[in-house]
Write a protein that holds these residues in place. Sequence first.
Motif, PDB file in Angstrom:
ATOM      1  N   LEU A  12       0.680  -1.040  -0.090  1.00 17.14           N
ATOM      2  CA  LEU A  12       0.098   0.055  -0.074  1.00 17.14           C
ATOM      3  C   LEU A  12       0.804   1.089  -0.036  1.00 17.14           C
ATOM      4  O   LEU A  12       1.329   1.618   0.967  1.00 17.14           O
ATOM      5  CB  LEU A  12      -0.809   0.024   1.251  1.00 17.14           C
ATOM      6  CG  LEU A  12      -2.332   0.175   1.277  1.00 17.14           C
ATOM      7  CD1 LEU A  12      -2.806   0.670   2.737  1.00 17.14           C
ATOM      8  CD2 LEU A  12      -2.754   1.009   0.116  1.00 17.14           C
ATOM      9  N   TRP A  54      -1.813  15.016   2.193  1.00 15.82           N
ATOM     10  CA  TRP A  54      -1.065  13.858   1.867  1.00 15.82           C
ATOM     11  C   TRP A  54      -1.056  13.771   0.176  1.00 15.82           C
ATOM     12  O   TRP A  54      -0.169  13.410  -0.344  1.00 15.82           O
ATOM     13  CB  TRP A  54      -1.999  12.504   2.087  1.00 15.82           C
ATOM     14  CG  TRP A  54      -1.281  11.429   1.890  1.00 15.82           C
ATOM     15  CD1 TRP A  54      -1.579  10.362   0.629  1.00 15.82           C
ATOM     16  CD2 TRP A  54       0.047  10.853   2.422  1.00 15.82           C
ATOM     17  NE1 TRP A  54      -0.630   9.543   0.764  1.00 15.82           N
ATOM     18  CE2 TRP A  54       0.587   9.839   1.584  1.00 15.82           C
ATOM     19  CE3 TRP A  54       0.747  11.359   3.310  1.00 15.82           C
ATOM     20  CZ2 TRP A  54       1.615   8.774   1.894  1.00 15.82           C
ATOM     21  CZ3 TRP A  54       2.096  10.788   3.582  1.00 15.82           C
ATOM     22  CH2 TRP A  54       2.390   9.368   2.892  1.00 15.82           C
ATOM     23  N   ASP A  89      -1.652  15.378   7.406  1.00 19.65           N
ATOM     24  CA  ASP A  89      -1.483  13.770   7.388  1.00 19.65           C
ATOM     25  C   ASP A  89      -0.451  13.130   7.961  1.00 19.65           C
ATOM     26  O   ASP A  89       0.176  13.773   8.567  1.00 19.65           O
ATOM     27  CB  ASP A  89      -1.929  13.321   5.787  1.00 19.65           C
ATOM     28  CG  ASP A  89      -2.606  12.007   5.603  1.00 19.65           C
ATOM     29  OD1 ASP A  89      -1.693  11.029   5.807  1.00 19.65           O
ATOM     30  OD2 ASP A  89      -3.826  12.076   5.149  1.00 19.65           O
ATOM     31  N   ASP A  90      -0.002  11.967   7.572  1.00 22.88           N
ATOM     32  CA  ASP A  90       1.126  11.283   7.903  1.00 22.88           C
ATOM     33  C   ASP A  90       2.404  12.085   7.880  1.00 22.88           C
ATOM     34  O   ASP A  90       2.561  12.971   7.146  1.00 22.88           O
ATOM     35  CB  ASP A  90       1.364  10.110   7.322  1.00 22.88           C
ATOM     36  CG  ASP A  90       1.988   8.913   8.347  1.00 22.88           C
ATOM     37  OD1 ASP A  90       2.477   9.526   9.220  1.00 22.88           O
ATOM     38  OD2 ASP A  90       2.017   7.860   7.741  1.00 22.88           O
ATOM     39  N   TYR A 128      -3.383  13.151  12.154  1.00 25.09           N
ATOM     40  CA  TYR A 128      -3.311  11.780  11.589  1.00 25.09           C
ATOM     41  C   TYR A 128      -2.703  11.003  12.684  1.00 25.09           C
ATOM     42  O   TYR A 128      -1.442  11.190  13.275  1.00 25.09           O
ATOM     43  CB  TYR A 128      -2.520  11.703  10.093  1.00 25.09           C
ATOM     44  CG  TYR A 128      -2.150  10.500   9.784  1.00 25.09           C
ATOM     45  CD1 TYR A 128      -3.109   9.854   8.820  1.00 25.09           C
ATOM     46  CD2 TYR A 128      -1.077   9.766  10.212  1.00 25.09           C
ATOM     47  CE1 TYR A 128      -2.491   8.698   8.332  1.00 25.09           C
ATOM     48  CE2 TYR A 128      -0.641   8.519   9.709  1.00 25.09           C
ATOM     49  CZ  TYR A 128      -1.607   8.000   8.618  1.00 25.09           C
ATOM     50  OH  TYR A 128      -1.169   6.699   8.161  1.00 25.09           O
ATOM     51  N   CYS A 136       1.550   4.384   8.608  1.00 23.91           N
ATOM     52  CA  CYS A 136       1.689   3.914   7.374  1.00 23.91           C
ATOM     53  C   CYS A 136       3.111   4.384   6.706  1.00 23.91           C
ATOM     54  O   CYS A 136       3.859   3.708   5.969  1.00 23.91           O
ATOM     55  CB  CYS A 136       0.623   4.276   6.197  1.00 23.91           C
ATOM     56  SG  CYS A 136      -0.624   3.184   6.566  1.00 23.91           S
ATOM     57  N   ALA A 137       3.610   5.397   7.136  1.00 28.33           N
ATOM     58  CA  ALA A 137       4.942   5.944   6.710  1.00 28.33           C
ATOM     59  C   ALA A 137       6.026   5.726   7.865  1.00 28.33           C
ATOM     60  O   ALA A 137       7.280   6.123   7.610  1.00 28.33           O
ATOM     61  CB  ALA A 137       4.765   7.511   6.312  1.00 28.33           C
ATOM     62  N   LYS A 162      -7.659  11.646  11.586  1.00 27.99           N
ATOM     63  CA  LYS A 162      -7.662  10.342  10.632  1.00 27.99           C
ATOM     64  C   LYS A 162      -6.945   9.176  11.409  1.00 27.99           C
ATOM     65  O   LYS A 162      -5.699   9.574  11.770  1.00 27.99           O
ATOM     66  CB  LYS A 162      -7.132  10.914   9.369  1.00 27.99           C
ATOM     67  CG  LYS A 162      -6.938   9.675   8.526  1.00 27.99           C
ATOM     68  CD  LYS A 162      -6.601  10.273   7.051  1.00 27.99           C
ATOM     69  CE  LYS A 162      -6.049   9.319   6.175  1.00 27.99           C
ATOM     70  NZ  LYS A 162      -5.459   9.921   4.992  1.00 27.99           N
ATOM     71  N   ASP A 164      -5.507   5.549  10.909  1.00 31.08           N
ATOM     72  CA  ASP A 164      -5.139   4.821   9.931  1.00 31.08           C
ATOM     73  C   ASP A 164      -4.685   3.380  10.508  1.00 31.08           C
ATOM     74  O   ASP A 164      -3.472   3.338  11.108  1.00 31.08           O
ATOM     75  CB  ASP A 164      -4.050   5.628   9.059  1.00 31.08           C
ATOM     76  CG  ASP A 164      -3.864   4.887   7.819  1.00 31.08           C
ATOM     77  OD1 ASP A 164      -4.511   3.674   7.425  1.00 31.08           O
ATOM     78  OD2 ASP A 164      -3.219   5.732   6.945  1.00 31.08           O
ATOM     79  N   CYS A 211      -9.591   5.040   8.727  1.00 31.63           N
ATOM     80  CA  CYS A 211      -8.999   4.708   7.325  1.00 31.63           C
ATOM     81  C   CYS A 211      -8.573   3.303   7.518  1.00 31.63           C
ATOM     82  O   CYS A 211      -7.551   3.226   8.378  1.00 31.63           O
ATOM     83  CB  CYS A 211      -7.653   5.656   7.319  1.00 31.63           C
ATOM     84  SG  CYS A 211      -6.652   5.478   5.724  1.00 31.63           S
ATOM     85  N   TYR A 213      -9.133   1.507   4.600  1.00 28.11           N
ATOM     86  CA  TYR A 213      -9.283   1.023   3.042  1.00 28.11           C
ATOM     87  C   TYR A 213     -10.486   0.626   2.853  1.00 28.11           C
ATOM     88  O   TYR A 213     -10.382  -0.310   1.776  1.00 28.11           O
ATOM     89  CB  TYR A 213      -8.045   0.214   2.690  1.00 28.11           C
ATOM     90  CG  TYR A 213      -6.859   0.432   3.577  1.00 28.11           C
ATOM     91  CD1 TYR A 213      -6.286   1.864   3.941  1.00 28.11           C
ATOM     92  CD2 TYR A 213      -6.415  -0.202   4.601  1.00 28.11           C
ATOM     93  CE1 TYR A 213      -5.457   2.340   4.676  1.00 28.11           C
ATOM     94  CE2 TYR A 213      -5.431  -0.071   5.548  1.00 28.11           C
ATOM     95  CZ  TYR A 213      -4.801   1.136   5.841  1.00 28.11           C
ATOM     96  OH  TYR A 213      -3.901   1.346   6.823  1.00 28.11           O
ATOM     97  N   ARG A 231     -12.974   5.239   5.436  1.00 25.42           N
ATOM     98  CA  ARG A 231     -12.465   5.179   4.169  1.00 25.42           C
ATOM     99  C   ARG A 231     -13.525   3.916   3.628  1.00 25.42           C
ATOM    100  O   ARG A 231     -13.435   2.818   4.270  1.00 25.42           O
ATOM    101  CB  ARG A 231     -11.153   4.963   4.145  1.00 25.42           C
ATOM    102  CG  ARG A 231     -10.643   6.213   3.958  1.00 25.42           C
ATOM    103  CD  ARG A 231     -10.296   6.670   2.789  1.00 25.42           C
ATOM    104  NE  ARG A 231      -9.326   5.843   2.002  1.00 25.42           N
ATOM    105  CZ  ARG A 231      -8.023   6.008   2.096  1.00 25.42           C
ATOM    106  NH1 ARG A 231      -7.518   6.902   2.722  1.00 25.42           N
ATOM    107  NH2 ARG A 231      -7.239   4.818   1.501  1.00 25.42           N
ATOM    108  N   ASP A 235      -6.339   3.444  -1.571  1.00 19.68           N
ATOM    109  CA  ASP A 235      -5.805   5.109  -1.832  1.00 19.68           C
ATOM    110  C   ASP A 235      -6.143   5.375  -3.280  1.00 19.68           C
ATOM    111  O   ASP A 235      -5.737   4.899  -4.052  1.00 19.68           O
ATOM    112  CB  ASP A 235      -4.224   5.063  -1.503  1.00 19.68           C
ATOM    113  CG  ASP A 235      -3.821   5.257  -0.082  1.00 19.68           C
ATOM    114  OD1 ASP A 235      -4.677   4.357   0.604  1.00 19.68           O
ATOM    115  OD2 ASP A 235      -2.842   5.275   0.215  1.00 19.68           O
ATOM    116  N   MET A 267      -9.835  11.097  -0.429  1.00 17.27           N
ATOM    117  CA  MET A 267      -9.513  12.816  -0.673  1.00 17.27           C
ATOM    118  C   MET A 267      -9.737  12.950  -2.144  1.00 17.27           C
ATOM    119  O   MET A 267      -9.403  12.060  -2.762  1.00 17.27           O
ATOM    120  CB  MET A 267      -8.416  13.140   0.139  1.00 17.27           C
ATOM    121  CG  MET A 267      -8.407  12.668   1.640  1.00 17.27           C
ATOM    122  SD  MET A 267      -6.765  12.809   2.299  1.00 17.27           S
ATOM    123  CE  MET A 267      -5.721  11.893   1.401  1.00 17.27           C
TER     124      MET A 267
END
Length: 414
Positions: A12, A54, A89-90, A128, A136-137, A162, A164, A211, A213, A231, A235, A267
């Motif tokens: 992802l 993001w 975001d992240d 986030y 995620c990052a 948010k 995730d 979030c 997915y 979500r 993405d 988004m």
Amino acid sequence: MRASVVLATVVLGLCPLVAVAQAAPASPSPTHKLVKKSAQPSAALTPPMGWNSWNFFHDHVTDQDIRNAADQLVATGMRDAGYIYINIDDTWEGERDADGVLHSNAKFPDMKALADYVHSKGLKLGIYSSPGPLTCARYAGSLDHEAQDAQLYASWGIDYLKYDLCSFIPSVMEKQAPNDKAEQMRLMIDAYAKMDKALKATGRPIVYSLCQYGWDAVWEWGPSVGANLWRTTDDIQPNWLSIYSILNEQAGLAKYAGPGHWNDPDMLEVGNGRLTLAENRTHFSMWAMLAAPLLAGNDLPHMTPEVRAILTNRDVIAIDQDRLGQEATRAYSDGEIDVWTRHLSGGAMAIAVMNAGSDRNSSHPFHLSLAKLGLHGPLTGKDLWTGKDITLTDKMPIELASHGILLVRVAKPR
Ligand code: GLA
């Protein structure tokens, strides 16, 4: 809640550690009872509108970018058109100190000062995190620090979170309940409910955005964990294929959305990538039809007049923000033409006719069937992209540019 969930590993974007839990047929769920118990009816009565970092900045976003975005929302008239949330975001996260308090990293030297700046512009600030140890990052997530993080957000003046899933899957679900899909699902739902409780305990109204997915029929249980939106997809990418396939995935989800709890097809990519004018308009129109959160994700300081005109089209925004909160349904498709309708407050209706084909007018001439929409012509409405009156008659031919749309608001459908 659910007998079986199928897990399959995917990559992802920036998040190779994520595994996908695909939706399996749901067994009867206690959603309705839980909705009443948990949903915050006063939050997000209409789909949230704003901007998120993001889609344009990805992991490069800085404090200055957020300030610039805030300035631009005001200068471009977007704030006054309803875009209120600026969501970081992240990649804002730094390290935890000895007391477990999370600090923002060097890109965000003073989060409270940033929130004050954003608020001084009449805007709200979003942030986030992840229920897992990592986002995620691969920045710090909130696992085992939920209450502490929620209090921190509230102390900064955060208005939107948010949350995730990401590393929660391998680090908690798969570790604690290997091969037990039902238990994994329970762990996930509990994690989302835990952060909801932590947010509510702060006493600050914070919009809660899940979030994960669109897996595991999140629309069935999202309201039960206090989510204001969830979500419904993987993405989004700034290309037609991504936008159109997400759109098609939304068919059938209308009944799950309503004031305070919304489906989130991700988004906006309006103004990003190489989307054509027609594609940008269709994307924006259809997200409005879907009662989707309208979170722009473009480079605001360098936005073209065409993109600005799309994002600030008040008639289209009014469809999205209609207080009835009834999401559009796909009425029918004819070749490459799709027709969607949305019931609006006061008995009005929005009708969207879009050409998914790569040629003008799709592969064969299209004639609108009002009968298939349960309507009788002629009907007078407003074409929301020309701003002019339009009369719809049964079997009228409609020619649309490739990936183009006709979006009409009919005040008195019959
Ligand atoms: C996931 C989410 C995206 C974005 C990134 C950040 O991929 O789905 O929307 O938040 O994480 O790392």
